[in-house]
Design an enzyme around this catalytic site. Sequence first.
Site, PDB file in Angstrom:
ATOM      1  N   CYS A   1       0.832  -1.213   0.000  1.00  0.00           N
ATOM      2  CA  CYS A   1       0.000   0.000   0.000  1.00  0.00           C
ATOM      3  C   CYS A   1       0.862   1.258   0.000  1.00  0.00           C
ATOM      4  O   CYS A   1       0.531   2.263  -0.631  1.00  0.00           O
ATOM      5  CB  CYS A   1      -0.920   0.020   1.220  1.00  0.00           C
ATOM      6  SG  CYS A   1      -1.955  -1.432   1.379  1.00  0.00           S
TER       7      CYS A   1
HETATM    8  C1  BEZ Z   1       0.553  -4.720   1.778  1.00  0.00           C
HETATM    9  O1  BEZ Z   1      -0.098  -3.724   1.574  1.00  0.00           O
HETATM   10  O2  BEZ Z   1       1.756  -4.696   1.731  1.00  0.00           O
HETATM   11  C2  BEZ Z   1      -0.107  -6.018   2.074  1.00  0.00           C
HETATM   12  C3  BEZ Z   1      -1.327  -6.020   2.732  1.00  0.00           C
HETATM   13  C4  BEZ Z   1      -1.900  -7.250   3.028  1.00  0.00           C
HETATM   14  C5  BEZ Z   1      -1.298  -8.423   2.621  1.00  0.00           C
HETATM   15  C6  BEZ Z   1      -0.099  -8.391   1.925  1.00  0.00           C
HETATM   16  C7  BEZ Z   1       0.505  -7.176   1.651  1.00  0.00           C
END
Ligand code: BEZ
Length: 213
Positions: free
Chosen positions: A46
Amino acid sequence: MAALRLGDEAPNFIAQTTEGEIDFHNWLGEDWGILFSHPADYTPVCTTELGTVSKYANEFKKRNVKVAALSVDGLESHHGWIKDINETQDTTVNFPIIADEDRKVSELYDMIHPNADSQLTVRSVFVIAPDKKIKLTITYPASTGRNFDELLRVIDSLQLTAYHKVATPANWTSGEDCVIVPSVPNEEIAELFPKGYKEIKPYLRMTPQPNLN
Ligand code: BEZ
């Protein structure tokens, strides 16, 4: 609530964001919109996504697109995370992030897919036209960061259809020939497409991209 489909009106809502309270439809005004959710603040994928969207601000502006992100975290968390995004992605977050702690907007847009994760939003994307109709929905899993070049490509295609009566073929990118939409009769082509056209089949008529010099 049934999933939102193409052509449905994007539901309106009032929400708290990192740029103040917004009434979604009023905030969009006459512009196009992208509403996209991500699973959580302070997560790695994100962080790269929101940094990328910030860096694409000029590309969105050129296309009259407003962008809003959303997660079920609160405003304080969003504000703290923005500092990390700015620092690590070498940018300045320049769009609102909706704080949806009560999941009001997530539920309205069916952004929580309980069999994937019962608490967190998945990576949903909605592209909304100026008439507030939904033009694109995409859902990515939490582990895959989105391709924002693809989103720009789709917006270019949607705007060509809306303003120039052409569609775009497989793997089209800006600058390549477009498809004249089937509803345009041959008699109108000369006036609508002064750059000319090629009829490969009666139903497959190609023309140079109309909005380029
Ligand atoms: C992320 O945003 O990095 C993420 C969120 C949930 C699961 C895997 C990655």
